[in-house]
Design an enzyme around this catalytic site. Structure first.
Site, PDB file in Angstrom:
ATOM      1  N   GLY A   1       0.784  -1.232   0.000  1.00  0.00           N
ATOM      2  CA  GLY A   1       0.000   0.000   0.000  1.00  0.00           C
ATOM      3  C   GLY A   1       0.812   1.276   0.000  1.00  0.00           C
ATOM      4  O   GLY A   1       0.257   2.368  -0.043  1.00  0.00           O
ATOM      5  N   HIS A   2       2.143   1.179   0.011  1.00  0.00           N
ATOM      6  CA  HIS A   2       2.983   2.391   0.117  1.00  0.00           C
ATOM      7  C   HIS A   2       4.103   2.352  -0.900  1.00  0.00           C
ATOM      8  O   HIS A   2       5.228   2.016  -0.534  1.00  0.00           O
ATOM      9  CB  HIS A   2       3.554   2.491   1.524  1.00  0.00           C
ATOM     10  CG  HIS A   2       3.994   3.865   1.919  1.00  0.00           C
ATOM     11  ND1 HIS A   2       5.246   4.355   1.665  1.00  0.00           N
ATOM     12  CD2 HIS A   2       3.335   4.855   2.558  1.00  0.00           C
ATOM     13  CE1 HIS A   2       5.358   5.571   2.157  1.00  0.00           C
ATOM     14  NE2 HIS A   2       4.205   5.893   2.700  1.00  0.00           N
ATOM     15  N   PHE A   3       4.005   2.687  -2.019  1.00  0.00           N
ATOM     16  CA  PHE A   3       2.842   3.017  -2.826  1.00  0.00           C
ATOM     17  C   PHE A   3       2.818   2.066  -4.010  1.00  0.00           C
ATOM     18  O   PHE A   3       3.881   1.869  -4.608  1.00  0.00           O
ATOM     19  CB  PHE A   3       2.934   4.458  -3.338  1.00  0.00           C
ATOM     20  CG  PHE A   3       2.967   5.480  -2.219  1.00  0.00           C
ATOM     21  CD1 PHE A   3       1.813   5.801  -1.528  1.00  0.00           C
ATOM     22  CD2 PHE A   3       4.151   6.116  -1.873  1.00  0.00           C
ATOM     23  CE1 PHE A   3       1.840   6.767  -0.515  1.00  0.00           C
ATOM     24  CE2 PHE A   3       4.179   7.070  -0.858  1.00  0.00           C
ATOM     25  CZ  PHE A   3       3.027   7.396  -0.185  1.00  0.00           C
TER      26      PHE A   3
END
Length: 148
Positions: A47-49
């Site tokens: 999720g990052h990124f």
């Protein structure tokens, strides 16, 4: 000098939150150099990124804190070392945190910490994180060793 198996005897953290792989230098009550190999397999990169993976600054600071915890524990006197399994390091504060350069998968993130002050169970440390000798992050950390 200290491998991940030994680190796990000192710190309570485990995957995916154990953020140091090895300690390469340690001078009790003075300084420590430790590192983490940052890989694309880290869950944080989901999720990052997506499509542009950057290792979060907060994780860099936590890795510094973990290295500082190893330094504090290894600086304890021999009689206190025996009870290490009944102690834990609590983070008290972060001051002056700055993020200077992104950290990406494939980087070897090196933590260099120096003791600024130590009194009783309280430690104040200057922490810096590097990749290939490029400063990526820095902060002043305060922590204390307490009974579990």
């Amino acid at each position: 000098m200290i491998d991940v198996v030994e680190i796990q005897k000192i710190l309570p953290h485990r995957f995916p939150f154990l953020l140091i792989d090895r300690v390469v230098e340690l001078e009790p009550a003075k300084n420590i150099v430790a590192y983490k190999n940052v890989t694309i397999g880290e869950p944080i990169f989901q999720g990052h990124f997506p499509g542009h993976p950057i290792y979060p600054g907060v994780m860099i600071i936590e890795g510094m804190a973990q290295a500082g915890g190893v330094l504090a524990f290894k600086s304890m006197s021999d009689e206190h070392q025996a009870g290490i399994e009944n102690k834990v390091v609590y983070f008290m504060s972060i001051d002056g945190a700055k993020f200077r350069h992104p950290v990406r998968p494939g980087d070897r993130l090196e933590y260099r910490l120096n003791v600024l002050k130590h009194k009783g169970n309280i430690w104040v440390l200057e922490g810096k994180a590097y990749v290939d000798d490029v400063l990526c992050a820095e902060a002043e950390l305060k922590a204390m060793i307490v009974d579990k």
